[in-house]
Design an enzyme around this catalytic site. Structure first.
Site, PDB file in Angstrom:
ATOM      1  N   SER A 314       0.801  -1.217   0.000  1.00 25.56           N
ATOM      2  CA  SER A 314       0.000   0.000   0.000  1.00 25.56           C
ATOM      3  C   SER A 314       0.837   1.272   0.000  1.00 25.56           C
ATOM      4  O   SER A 314       1.444   1.611  -0.997  1.00 25.56           O
ATOM      5  CB  SER A 314      -0.970  -0.020   1.198  1.00 25.56           C
ATOM      6  OG  SER A 314      -1.890  -1.072   1.069  1.00 25.56           O
ATOM      7  N   ASP A 325       9.949   5.592 -10.192  1.00 21.40           N
ATOM      8  CA  ASP A 325       9.529   6.179 -11.467  1.00 21.40           C
ATOM      9  C   ASP A 325      10.185   7.536 -11.733  1.00 21.40           C
ATOM     10  O   ASP A 325      10.395   7.910 -12.890  1.00 21.40           O
ATOM     11  CB  ASP A 325       8.004   6.330 -11.498  1.00 21.40           C
ATOM     12  CG  ASP A 325       7.288   5.007 -11.741  1.00 21.40           C
ATOM     13  OD1 ASP A 325       7.974   3.978 -11.882  1.00 21.40           O
ATOM     14  OD2 ASP A 325       6.046   5.007 -11.788  1.00 21.40           O
ATOM     15  N   LYS A 339      -1.044  -3.929  -3.439  1.00 25.03           N
ATOM     16  CA  LYS A 339      -2.332  -3.389  -2.992  1.00 25.03           C
ATOM     17  C   LYS A 339      -2.442  -1.943  -3.454  1.00 25.03           C
ATOM     18  O   LYS A 339      -1.747  -1.068  -2.948  1.00 25.03           O
ATOM     19  CB  LYS A 339      -2.464  -3.465  -1.466  1.00 25.03           C
ATOM     20  CG  LYS A 339      -2.642  -4.873  -0.939  1.00 25.03           C
ATOM     21  CD  LYS A 339      -3.954  -5.464  -1.412  1.00 25.03           C
ATOM     22  CE  LYS A 339      -4.101  -6.912  -0.960  1.00 25.03           C
ATOM     23  NZ  LYS A 339      -5.343  -7.519  -1.451  1.00 25.03           N
TER      24      LYS A 339
END
Length: 433
Positions: A314, A325, A339
């Site tokens: 999460s 990224d 999740k």
């Protein structure tokens, strides 16, 4: 979003909190309800919230208008009958994270933001396909952690009672209890059953632990983030500032076994490492995106490596995905839990509560990590036996060169400090241990 970010929790942790009372939700409860809604009014209140906010406007291919007609045509003589119907109604969505809580269950979920809790110290989820209760991660230094419960353990029985067909609210009533009392969990791990008798305790959780390490590449700041609670940001800020004063050359951020927590906490911490770029996008039922971005206030720009594993879920995946990224950090370890859902937790008129999935999140590059997780740039696998030895029997080796994942992270960090590599250049490496 119509819900304030302080009330948003992330997928697995939303279930976790209602199950074993792990961390703060940042929820502002109504306290004692001003009036007690009739049973039918309560059923309709829940239906209306789902109708307005549920992430999938097809309601997982369920005729939600027909559901309302079906359940409002019933007669209810008690709140308990309403509770039963609400659970039946929500079950039609086949979403284990959208769930109803009785007043007692809702109260149990709302843990004080001080970071103290009573329980055994695990976070659990209900597998969306098998409906089994699965351990996301044990919380470090808690009874469950010390006795050997691991991420991905499937809970088959609680004190001898089968968990087949059991939802997380039913599990909480069996697992919770007074400090000093015991609960026995029967778990399945790699096809084998194991039994653990665990003594419940009062637990104080500090989400951040850090130290400065003298290594072959100079001073390195090592930070372990155990969960994204309400005070995690404050503790992370203190750790980074203290380590900056000690003039470390770079950082290793350890997110192993971190089950997640508050959405705003993950964004807050990401901004401490990122000067620019998107952190996360949340996508609601209309497909509209709300982006969280860096604000040019990073506390350090020194090289960073992040360690993740299958217990990183999460909010951990939001943070690690943002850093990966944006090429701010190299990720070392194993694939994360997977999740990518966001819940809003709502108090209802009679003091009960509802958690409803209102959004999913994507990493800055647009990846939907739900059910898959995030792949590390540099893969370093540990067997369950190795992990147990490292985390339970030889804890003094954690975060040292005797810790294979830390050792690889240090190697990668050394190359970043020396300017010999970039995050994308490490993707071809695959270390099996």
């Amino acid at each position: 979003m119509v819900i304030t970010k302080s009330r948003l929790v992330l997928g697995a942790t939303a279930v976790t909190l209602s199950t074993i009372a792990v961390t703060s939700l940042g929820i502002h409860s109504r306290g004692q309800a001003l009036f007690k809604a009739s049973p039918k009014e309560l059923v309709d209140e829940v239906w209306q919230i789902v109708q307005r906010q549920y992430v999938d406007n097809t309601f997982n291919q369920v005729d939600w208008l027909a559901v309302r007609k079906e359940y409002l045509n019933k007669s209810y003589s008690s709140q308990e009958e309403a509770y039963k119907s609400i659970r039946e109604m929500l079950k039609k969505l086949e979403d284990p994270y959208t769930r109803f809580m009785t007043p007692e269950e809702f109260k149990n979920m709302q843990v004080d933001t001080s970071g103290e809790l009573t329980g055994i110290g695990i976070t659990i989820s209900q597998d969306e396909k098998t409906k089994q209760l699965v351990v996301i991660a044990p919380i470090e230094d808690t009874p469950a952690f010390k006795i050997g419960i691991l991420s991905k353990d499937v809970i088959l029985k609680i004190d001898g009672k089968s968990t087949e067909g059991m939802d997380t609210n039913q599990a909480v009533s069996l697992i919770r209890g007074e400090p000093g009392t015991k609960v026995t969990l029967t778990i399945e791990r790699n096809g084998q059953q194991k039994q653990f008798e665990i003594k419940r305790a009062r637990i104080e959780i500090h989400p951040v632990r850090y130290s400065q390490k003298q290594t072959t590449i100079g001073k390195v700041g090592y930070i372990r983030l155990n969960q994204f609670s309400a005070n995690a940001g404050k503790e992370m800020q203190q750790a980074i500032r203290d380590l900056e004063k000690q003039r470390v050359n770079g950082y290793i951020l350890d997110l192993r076994g971190n089950p997640g927590g508050l959405l705003f906490s993950s964004v807050e911490i990401a901004r401490m490492w990122l000067d620019k770029g998107t952190i996360v996008s949340t996508i609601d039922r209309q497909g509209e995106q709300e982006r969280e971005v860096a604000r040019g206030r990073a506390l350090t720009n020194k090289p960073l490596v992040v360690i993740v594993d299958k217990g990183s879920a999460s909010a951990s995946e939001i943070l690690s995905g943002a850093l990966q990224d944006n090429q701010r950090a190299v990720l070392v370890g194993t694939q994360t839990f997977g999740k990518g859902l966001v819940q809003s937790v709502r108090p209802l008129e009679d003091g009960s509560g509802l958690a409803v999935t209102i959004a999913k999140y994507h990493t800055p590059s647009g990846k939907d990590i739900n059910k898959h997780g995030i792949d590390p740039d540099v893969k370093v696998e540990l067997t369950d036996a190795q992990r147990q030895d490292l985390w339970l029997r030889e804890r003094d080796k954690l975060g040292t060169l005797a810790d294979p994942q830390f050792a690889k992270a240090l190697e990668v960090l050394g190359k970043k400090i020396a300017g010999k590599t970039t995050p994308t250049a490490e993707k071809t490496q695959n270390t099996q241990l």
